[in-house]
Design an enzyme around this catalytic site. Structure first.
Site, PDB file in Angstrom:
ATOM      1  N   LYS A 129     -12.693   4.488   0.521  1.00 47.34           N
ATOM      2  CA  LYS A 129     -12.208   3.281   1.181  1.00 47.34           C
ATOM      3  C   LYS A 129     -12.350   3.401   2.704  1.00 47.34           C
ATOM      4  CE  LYS A 129      -7.763   2.903   1.569  1.00 47.34           C
ATOM      5  NZ  LYS A 129      -6.320   2.865   1.329  1.00 47.34           N
TER       6      LYS A 129
ATOM      7  N   LYS B 251      -8.181   4.145   8.394  1.00 51.31           N
ATOM      8  CA  LYS B 251      -7.960   4.655   9.750  1.00 51.31           C
ATOM      9  C   LYS B 251      -7.828   6.168   9.755  1.00 51.31           C
ATOM     10  CE  LYS B 251      -4.003   1.602   9.425  1.00 51.31           C
ATOM     11  NZ  LYS B 251      -3.427   0.418   9.930  1.00 51.31           N
TER      12      LYS B 251
ATOM     13  N   LYS C 176      -1.640  10.798  -0.225  1.00 50.38           N
ATOM     14  CA  LYS C 176      -1.159  11.089   1.129  1.00 50.38           C
ATOM     15  C   LYS C 176      -0.451  12.434   1.231  1.00 50.38           C
ATOM     16  CE  LYS C 176      -0.929   6.474   3.035  1.00 50.38           C
ATOM     17  NZ  LYS C 176      -0.104   5.404   3.578  1.00 50.38           N
TER      18      LYS C 176
HETATM   19  P1  TYM Z   1      -2.079  -0.811   5.737  1.00 48.28           P
HETATM   20  O1  TYM Z   1      -1.478  -0.813   7.101  1.00 48.28           O
HETATM   21  O2  TYM Z   1      -2.719   0.439   5.254  1.00 48.28           O
HETATM   22  O3  TYM Z   1      -3.156  -1.947   5.641  1.00 48.28           O
HETATM   23  C1  TYM Z   1      -2.896  -3.292   6.029  1.00 48.28           C
HETATM   24  C2  TYM Z   1      -3.632  -4.243   5.096  1.00 48.28           C
HETATM   25  O4  TYM Z   1      -5.041  -3.961   5.119  1.00 48.28           O
HETATM   26  C3  TYM Z   1      -5.502  -3.779   3.789  1.00 48.28           C
HETATM   27  N1  TYM Z   1      -6.597  -2.779   3.808  1.00 48.28           N
HETATM   28  C4  TYM Z   1      -7.800  -2.985   3.266  1.00 48.28           C
HETATM   29  N2  TYM Z   1      -8.331  -4.048   2.636  1.00 48.28           N
HETATM   30  C5  TYM Z   1      -9.617  -3.939   2.206  1.00 48.28           C
HETATM   31  N3  TYM Z   1     -10.372  -2.830   2.400  1.00 48.28           N
HETATM   32  C6  TYM Z   1      -9.884  -1.733   3.023  1.00 48.28           C
HETATM   33  N4  TYM Z   1     -10.637  -0.654   3.210  1.00 48.28           N
HETATM   34  C7  TYM Z   1      -8.532  -1.778   3.494  1.00 48.28           C
HETATM   35  N5  TYM Z   1      -7.728  -0.899   4.145  1.00 48.28           N
HETATM   36  C8  TYM Z   1      -6.548  -1.531   4.322  1.00 48.28           C
HETATM   37  C9  TYM Z   1      -4.296  -3.270   3.018  1.00 48.28           C
HETATM   38  O5  TYM Z   1      -4.446  -3.491   1.622  1.00 48.28           O
HETATM   39  C10 TYM Z   1      -3.179  -4.092   3.632  1.00 48.28           C
HETATM   40  O6  TYM Z   1      -3.110  -5.363   3.019  1.00 48.28           O
HETATM   41  N6  TYM Z   1       1.949  -0.384   2.841  1.00 48.28           N
HETATM   42  C11 TYM Z   1       1.144  -1.316   3.598  1.00 48.28           C
HETATM   43  C12 TYM Z   1       1.934  -2.062   4.661  1.00 48.28           C
HETATM   44  C13 TYM Z   1       3.117  -2.782   4.127  1.00 48.28           C
HETATM   45  C14 TYM Z   1       3.096  -3.963   3.343  1.00 48.28           C
HETATM   46  C15 TYM Z   1       4.459  -4.265   3.081  1.00 48.28           C
HETATM   47  C16 TYM Z   1       2.077  -4.788   2.863  1.00 48.28           C
HETATM   48  C17 TYM Z   1       4.415  -2.422   4.289  1.00 48.28           C
HETATM   49  N7  TYM Z   1       5.212  -3.312   3.670  1.00 48.28           N
HETATM   50  C18 TYM Z   1       4.811  -5.373   2.340  1.00 48.28           C
HETATM   51  C19 TYM Z   1       2.445  -5.899   2.111  1.00 48.28           C
HETATM   52  C20 TYM Z   1       3.792  -6.181   1.859  1.00 48.28           C
HETATM   53  C21 TYM Z   1       0.053  -0.545   4.305  1.00 48.28           C
HETATM   54  O7  TYM Z   1       0.190   0.617   4.585  1.00 48.28           O
HETATM   55  O8  TYM Z   1      -1.008  -1.303   4.666  1.00 48.28           O
END
Ligand code: TYM
Length: 331
Positions: free
Chosen positions: A193, A196, A110
């Protein structure tokens, strides 16, 4: 079993989020006590337009509810409404070695070439993420594969704190990464991957895409000229083909073996229309519910506020015992 997970409220929910994480959230809320939140404090680690952040937070809440997260079964809220997340994060910052954060691959991705210009928030993001789950004494954290490293760090932070204080302040959480769609790839490039932040909208399916758009994106999805094999080993080295098979399996709740048994020997000219049908029949009712919910700010705020009250009560217990363990005086 105590389930906790979050999603950033930036832009739209995409198929990777839905199949990799949210679908498991919806299943788990039937069996466990669940806390799900919009990670708005994580969203501000990069520049944000305030009005857009508020709108995106409500919109993502609507998307989760439309996907099946039931606010009567799960505690649904936004992080900023529960002050303990930031408080606990500070206490954890103070015992987390810098070296552990230096290993985090997502920060490297990032921040890119501009590490010196990235915010401290972006760098320490995984510590806030650890606070998010430790604060509720989570046992299971359903996430996609890309969050594995952050969850391992959360366990290390918890173990160190427990060890340093000589008390069992935190439960060690386990990542729950499950199903053929734990890592959904871009529709344009099987080595990247689905995300967004990909500049090409053709790379992902958004929850807001209408049926024609879903159909167009799948038709344009990159594949190869070979037929589908009968065994999963036959997808070795065919990242784009494997991705579409995994998506089909996840969306229909079947195994990849079952999908290959149905489609072995057929080319993508046959496979893609079947995939499009399956996707539309799952995603269009979600989209309809999303459209109906997303303009009702009052209702969404009421849901998030109610969830935050319950979350705050739970969170406060851990926050107080952490302050106490550190010798910090509180009323
Ligand atoms: P974020 O917002 O990027 O994504 C949310 C969830 O979607 C999953 N994900 C995917 N799974 C499979 N294939 C993909 N291409 C894909 N893109 C996203 C992510 O693994 C996630 O489960 N840091 C985290 C948010 C967060 C969080 C937490 C998660 C903040 N605090 C505590 C768990 C526990 C994030 O940016 O996810």
């Amino acid at each position: 079993m105590r389930v906790v997970s979050g999603i950033q409220p930036t832009g739209n929910l995409h198929l990777g989020n839905y199949l990799g994480a949210i679908k498991n959230w919806v299943k788990m809320q039937e069996e466990a006590e669940c806390f799900f939140f919009l990670a708005d404090l994580h969203a501000i680690t990069v520049p944000n337009e305030p009005a857009a952040l508020s709108a995106n937070t409500r919109e993502m809440a609507a998307a989760l509810i439309a996907s099946g997260v039931d606010p009567d079964k799960s505690t649904l809220f936004n992080q900023a409404r529960v002050s303990g997340h930031a408080e606990l994060a500070w206490m954890l910052f103070c015992s987390t070695p810098l070296g552990w954060l230096d290993r985090m691959t997502q920060f490297k991705e990032k921040s890119g070439k501009h590490k010196q210009r990235a915010s401290m928030g972006l760098y320490s993001y995984p510590v806030l993420q650890a606070a998010d789950v430790l604060i509720y004494q989570a046992t299971h954290v359903p996430v996609g594969d890309d969050q594995k490293q952050h969850l391992e760090l959360a366990r290390d932070i918890a173990s160190k704190f427990n060890g340093d204080s000589g008390q069992d302040i935190f439960t060690l959480p386990e990542a729950y990464i499950n199903g053929p769609a734990a890592r959904v790839m871009s529709l344009r490039d099987g080595s990247a991957k689905m995300s967004k932040s990909d500049p090409s909208d053709l790379s992902r399916i958004n929850l807001s895409d209408d049926d024609d758009m879903i159909s167009k994106k799948i038709k344009k999805a990159r594949t190869d000229a070979e037929v589908l094999p009968s065994e999963i080993e036959g997808l070795e080295g065919r990242a784009e083909a494997r991705n579409l098979v995994n998506i089909y399996a996840a969306i229909t709740d079947k195994s990849t073996d079952a999908i290959l048994a149905e489609h072995a020997g057929k080319g993508f000219g046959d496979f893609k229309p079947a995939l499009i049908d399956a996707m539309i029949s799952t995603l269009s009712p979600i989209r309809e519910r999303f459209i109906a919910l997303k303009s009702d700010d009052k209702m969404l705020d009421a849901i998030l506020e109610k969830g935050a009250k319950k979350a705050q009560e739970e969170a406060q217990k851990t926050v107080e015992s952490t302050y106490k363990a550190l010798g910090l005086l509180r009323n």
